[in-house]
Write an enzyme that holds these catalytic residues in place. Structure first.
Site, PDB file in Angstrom:
ATOM      1  N   SER A  10       0.825  -1.216   0.000  1.00 39.73           N
ATOM      2  CA  SER A  10       0.000   0.000   0.000  1.00 39.73           C
ATOM      3  C   SER A  10       0.856   1.261   0.000  1.00 39.73           C
ATOM      4  O   SER A  10       0.459   2.279   0.546  1.00 39.73           O
ATOM      5  CB  SER A  10      -0.910   0.001   1.225  1.00 39.73           C
ATOM      6  OG  SER A  10      -0.105   0.008   2.397  1.00 39.73           O
ATOM      7  N   LYS A  32       0.794  -5.538   4.991  1.00 37.29           N
ATOM      8  CA  LYS A  32       1.058  -6.408   6.149  1.00 37.29           C
ATOM      9  C   LYS A  32       0.956  -5.667   7.467  1.00 37.29           C
ATOM     10  O   LYS A  32       0.875  -6.294   8.518  1.00 37.29           O
ATOM     11  CB  LYS A  32       2.377  -7.150   5.993  1.00 37.29           C
ATOM     12  CG  LYS A  32       3.614  -6.318   5.908  1.00 37.29           C
ATOM     13  CD  LYS A  32       4.830  -7.236   5.695  1.00 37.29           C
ATOM     14  CE  LYS A  32       6.085  -6.421   5.540  1.00 37.29           C
ATOM     15  NZ  LYS A  32       7.281  -7.243   5.406  1.00 37.29           N
ATOM     16  N   GLN A  44      11.641  11.596   2.488  1.00 38.34           N
ATOM     17  CA  GLN A  44      11.748  13.014   2.858  1.00 38.34           C
ATOM     18  C   GLN A  44      11.894  13.890   1.620  1.00 38.34           C
ATOM     19  O   GLN A  44      11.125  14.813   1.393  1.00 38.34           O
ATOM     20  CB  GLN A  44      12.947  13.217   3.788  1.00 38.34           C
ATOM     21  CG  GLN A  44      12.790  12.524   5.124  1.00 38.34           C
ATOM     22  CD  GLN A  44      14.010  12.716   6.020  1.00 38.34           C
ATOM     23  OE1 GLN A  44      14.960  13.397   5.669  1.00 38.34           O
ATOM     24  NE2 GLN A  44      13.982  12.089   7.181  1.00 38.34           N
ATOM     25  N   GLU A 113      19.404  17.943  -5.114  1.00 37.40           N
ATOM     26  CA  GLU A 113      19.975  16.758  -4.477  1.00 37.40           C
ATOM     27  C   GLU A 113      21.144  16.269  -5.329  1.00 37.40           C
ATOM     28  O   GLU A 113      21.330  16.724  -6.466  1.00 37.40           O
ATOM     29  CB  GLU A 113      18.909  15.660  -4.322  1.00 37.40           C
ATOM     30  CG  GLU A 113      17.853  16.022  -3.277  1.00 37.40           C
ATOM     31  CD  GLU A 113      16.809  14.951  -3.025  1.00 37.40           C
ATOM     32  OE1 GLU A 113      16.270  14.950  -1.924  1.00 37.40           O
ATOM     33  OE2 GLU A 113      16.517  14.153  -3.922  1.00 37.40           O
ATOM     34  N   ASP A 214       9.589  -8.779   0.213  1.00 36.41           N
ATOM     35  CA  ASP A 214       8.555  -9.817   0.063  1.00 36.41           C
ATOM     36  C   ASP A 214       8.179 -10.058  -1.405  1.00 36.41           C
ATOM     37  O   ASP A 214       8.089 -11.205  -1.847  1.00 36.41           O
ATOM     38  CB  ASP A 214       7.298  -9.433   0.861  1.00 36.41           C
ATOM     39  CG  ASP A 214       7.616  -9.193   2.338  1.00 36.41           C
ATOM     40  OD1 ASP A 214       8.572  -9.812   2.842  1.00 36.41           O
ATOM     41  OD2 ASP A 214       6.915  -8.383   2.974  1.00 36.41           O
ATOM     42  N   HIS A 235      22.486   5.155   1.595  1.00 36.56           N
ATOM     43  CA  HIS A 235      22.300   6.604   1.712  1.00 36.56           C
ATOM     44  C   HIS A 235      23.432   7.133   2.585  1.00 36.56           C
ATOM     45  O   HIS A 235      23.720   6.573   3.647  1.00 36.56           O
ATOM     46  CB  HIS A 235      20.946   6.924   2.341  1.00 36.56           C
ATOM     47  CG  HIS A 235      20.536   8.356   2.172  1.00 36.56           C
ATOM     48  ND1 HIS A 235      21.173   9.381   2.821  1.00 36.56           N
ATOM     49  CD2 HIS A 235      19.585   8.926   1.399  1.00 36.56           C
ATOM     50  CE1 HIS A 235      20.607  10.534   2.463  1.00 36.56           C
ATOM     51  NE2 HIS A 235      19.644  10.290   1.605  1.00 36.56           N
ATOM     52  N   ARG A 281      25.209   9.502  -4.827  1.00 33.50           N
ATOM     53  CA  ARG A 281      25.280   8.867  -3.505  1.00 33.50           C
ATOM     54  C   ARG A 281      26.363   7.815  -3.366  1.00 33.50           C
ATOM     55  O   ARG A 281      26.906   7.634  -2.281  1.00 33.50           O
ATOM     56  CB  ARG A 281      23.942   8.207  -3.202  1.00 33.50           C
ATOM     57  CG  ARG A 281      22.933   9.217  -2.863  1.00 33.50           C
ATOM     58  CD  ARG A 281      21.662   8.579  -2.425  1.00 33.50           C
ATOM     59  NE  ARG A 281      20.705   9.659  -2.300  1.00 33.50           N
ATOM     60  CZ  ARG A 281      19.412   9.502  -2.238  1.00 33.50           C
ATOM     61  NH1 ARG A 281      18.892   8.294  -2.273  1.00 33.50           N
ATOM     62  NH2 ARG A 281      18.622  10.527  -2.123  1.00 33.50           N
ATOM     63  N   HIS A 342      19.660   1.780   1.852  1.00 33.02           N
ATOM     64  CA  HIS A 342      18.545   2.700   1.606  1.00 33.02           C
ATOM     65  C   HIS A 342      17.609   2.215   0.503  1.00 33.02           C
ATOM     66  O   HIS A 342      16.399   2.318   0.638  1.00 33.02           O
ATOM     67  CB  HIS A 342      19.142   4.055   1.228  1.00 33.02           C
ATOM     68  CG  HIS A 342      18.148   5.152   1.021  1.00 33.02           C
ATOM     69  ND1 HIS A 342      17.260   5.545   1.997  1.00 33.02           N
ATOM     70  CD2 HIS A 342      17.917   5.959  -0.055  1.00 33.02           C
ATOM     71  CE1 HIS A 342      16.516   6.555   1.539  1.00 33.02           C
ATOM     72  NE2 HIS A 342      16.880   6.812   0.296  1.00 33.02           N
ATOM     73  N   ARG A 377      20.714   4.757  -8.339  1.00 28.78           N
ATOM     74  CA  ARG A 377      19.516   5.581  -8.534  1.00 28.78           C
ATOM     75  C   ARG A 377      19.804   7.052  -8.251  1.00 28.78           C
ATOM     76  O   ARG A 377      20.404   7.401  -7.232  1.00 28.78           O
ATOM     77  CB  ARG A 377      18.409   5.115  -7.580  1.00 28.78           C
ATOM     78  CG  ARG A 377      17.162   5.967  -7.637  1.00 28.78           C
ATOM     79  CD  ARG A 377      16.105   5.424  -6.707  1.00 28.78           C
ATOM     80  NE  ARG A 377      16.503   5.501  -5.321  1.00 28.78           N
ATOM     81  CZ  ARG A 377      16.274   6.539  -4.526  1.00 28.78           C
ATOM     82  NH1 ARG A 377      15.658   7.608  -4.989  1.00 28.78           N
ATOM     83  NH2 ARG A 377      16.655   6.511  -3.275  1.00 28.78           N
TER      84      ARG A 377
HETATM   85  C1  SIN Z   1      16.449  11.925   0.742  1.00 24.94           C
HETATM   86  O1  SIN Z   1      15.614  12.743   1.091  1.00 24.94           O
HETATM   87  O2  SIN Z   1      17.663  12.087   0.862  1.00 24.94           O
HETATM   88  C2  SIN Z   1      15.970  10.637   0.144  1.00 24.94           C
HETATM   89  C3  SIN Z   1      15.435  10.859  -1.199  1.00 24.94           C
HETATM   90  C4  SIN Z   1      15.656   9.646  -2.054  1.00 24.94           C
HETATM   91  O3  SIN Z   1      16.100   8.605  -1.563  1.00 24.94           O
HETATM   92  O4  SIN Z   1      15.437   9.747  -3.265  1.00 24.94           O
END
Ligand code: SIN
Length: 544
Positions: A10, A32, A44, A113, A214, A235, A281, A342, A377
């Site tokens: 969900s 679950k 976030q 970011e 899962d 992360h 990252r 992460h 990613r």
């Molecule tokens: C973050 O706010 O650093 C995580 C964002 C993400 O993993 O894409």
């Protein structure tokens, strides 16, 4: 229980699909825990989308492919990013409260970011996932065509081979109703796996307890291909505090000027990459790991106290409040941080409509591997992928269901006649702990051939014990999660052992160079003899 569409999970992907189908289909959403207990609610940062006039979908695609280290699937990247605007417009039309900026031409505040060459992250302060999930969960709960089954754990898919039928089709799944302890049979022409990632395979993770792989494990056991599992994203900045379990310090903190420091206050990222704190990252996490190990430190520090306190209160209210609970005032002092597992860039192999290898089966969100992320990613591409792929899978189902009016055979009920109550639950807690610790120590940010071989050896032993336990004792949530985690851990380790190079998130000291051509790692039960499967020959239960 019979529905037009079953959705396991969900989170943002599952609810985007459910709400896109519900006008004309009867949908069951199984979760679950509760509707918003997954990782989406914890997200976030935000949703990457090119809204600024100086930006374009092409630039977003280039940044995605650069972060993915020449392993992204170009068609998947194009599909997801070309649908990014319509995806966020869909969320806005449903009332998503993204942070506004009256000065910006788009009307929205876009943050930055790592890996993005410009401001492109649409967000709701520092709790984007929570804002969006609260909204979609309320709408799903209120919809007459959506039935939400909380406390229902999807155990295994029901498919042709399991029923002894020819063809390769999925007919539904078995789920444990955790309130009653009974197993229910769910039938449907279309089943969507949207169960999220597998961060709990590691000792330290930013993920909630629900992230136990899962859907990936179920799809693998049902014979679907799984790809790129070696690319686990760590992360760089998880709060380091003995009582702060899994609390992320968003990358947006670095995007808004936060700098990483050693205990003496010296910056170290400029020595690793020209983009410093805003490098992708994999680079930042490896640099932190290297500094921590070289200097024997517990953590490094993320400092943003030079920005005005008012700005920090407006942009990072959640992080500010949570850090204060642990006695850290981010307006005055640096935040102790460490890397943690992460995000899984790999998963169930699908096309750009979420279709997996069994007819009638789809995988979306972190459970799937569309090829969007490649070897790493790009930040905030994951919430985007959840919405785009949830809507795309719904579109495929709406288009397919008129053509595919196949009969669903009678499905056998779950058979518990040969199992008893557990006599030694300690086997579960011990193996769970051992698995997560060995994955952290041997299959973490920096790998070697020897560490991977050790991990593979231990995982075979653990699986034998877990399979034997599963064969003899009544199932529980802990046992099902452990069974899934050991399958996923095995897929991660075997994928890592196949890759004889270092690329993106996979760094092996014995193979430090990157090969000229990037190829995905695709594991298939039909073709990979090196991967031991979760199906135990010793199983007594007929259901498997
Ligand atoms: C973050 O706010 O650093 C995580 C964002 C993400 O993993 O894409």
């Amino acid at each position: 229980m019979e529905f037009d569409v079953l959705i396991a999970g969900s989170g943002l992907a599952g609810l985007s699909a459910a709400l896109s189908l519900a006008e004309s289909r009867r949908v069951a959403v199984l979760t679950k825990r509760g509707a918003t207990d997954g990782a989406s609610d914890w997200a976030q940062g935000g949703i990457a989308v090119s809204l600024d006039a100086s930006d374009s979908a092409e630039r977003h695609m280039e940044d995605t492919c650069a972060a993915g280290c020449a392993l992204c699937d170009a068609a998947a990247v194009r599909f997801v990013i070309e649908h990014s605007r319509s995806a966020v417009e869909w969320l806005m039309a449903r009332g998503a409260p993204f942070t506004r900026d009256a000065q910006a031409a788009s009307g929205f505040h876009l943050t930055r970011e790592g890996g993005h060459r410009q401001r492109r992250i649409l967000h709701a302060a520092d709790a984007t996932g929570h804002a969006v999930m609260t909204l979609l969960a309320e709408q799903a709960q209120a919809h007459p065509n959506i039935t939400l089954f909380d406390a229902h754990f999807a155990i295994d898919l029901i498919h042709s081979a399991r029923l002894g039928l020819s063809g390769q089709r999925c007919y539904g799944l078995y789920a444990l109703d955790m309130r009653t302890g009974s197993v229910r049979t769910f039938r449907a022409r279309h089943t969507i796996l949207a169960t999220g990632g597998a961060g709990k395979a590691y000792l330290y993770t930013t993920n909630p307890d629900t992230a136990t792989g899962d859907g990936m494990a179920m799809a693998w056991r049902a014979g679907c291909r799984i790809a790129n599992m070696e690319f686990i994203q760590f992360h760089p900045t998880c709060l380091y505090h003995p009582y702060a379990k899994s609390f992320l310090i968003s990358e947006a903190v670095r995007g808004e000027g936060g700098v990483l420091k050693l205990p003496d206050g010296a910056r170290f990222m400029p020595a690793y990459d020209a983009r410093a704190e805003l490098a992708p990252r994999d680079i930042v996490a490896r640099a932190i790991d290297f500094e921590i190990k070289k200097r024997g430190m517990d953590c490094v520090y993320l400092d943003i106290h030079h920005r005005p306190a008012e700005f920090l209160r407006a942009h990072f209210p959640t992080i500010l409040a949570r850090c204060l609970e642990f006695g850290i005032d981010i307006t005055r002092e640096p935040i102790p941080v460490v890397p943690a597992a992460h995000y899984a860039c790999g998963g169930v192999v699908t096309d750009v409509y979420g279709r997996a290898d069994l007819a009638g089966l789809y995988a979306i969100g972190e459970t799937a591997c569309t090829g969007l992320h490649g070897a790493n990613r790009l930040a905030s591409n994951s919430l985007l992928e959840c919405v785009v792929m949830g809507r795309a899978a719904a579109q495929a189902i709406l288009a397919a269901s008129e053509k595919e009016r196949h009969e669903i055979p009678a499905l056998p009920a779950w058979d518990e006649s040969r199992v008893t109550d557990s006599d030694e639950e300690v086997v579960i807690t011990h193996n769970w702990d051992e698995l997560r610790r060995l994955m952290w120590n041997y299959v973490g940010i920096v790998r070697t051939d020897k560490r991977l071989a050790r991990a593979a050896h231990r995982i075979v032993r653990l699986r034998e014990e877990i399979d034997e336990y599963y064969a003899h004792f009544r199932i529980s949530r802990d046992l099902l999660e452990l069974r899934n985690l050991v399958d996923v851990a095995s897929l991660i380790v075997e994928s890592a052992r196949f890759r004889h190079e270092s690329r993106g998130l996979h760094f092996n000291r014995d193979w430090p160079e990157m090969q000229p051509k990037g190829l995905p790692t695709i594991l298939s039960r039909a073709f990979s003899s090196r991967v031991t499967t979760g199906a135990s020959a010793k199983r007594h239960r007929e259901n498997h």
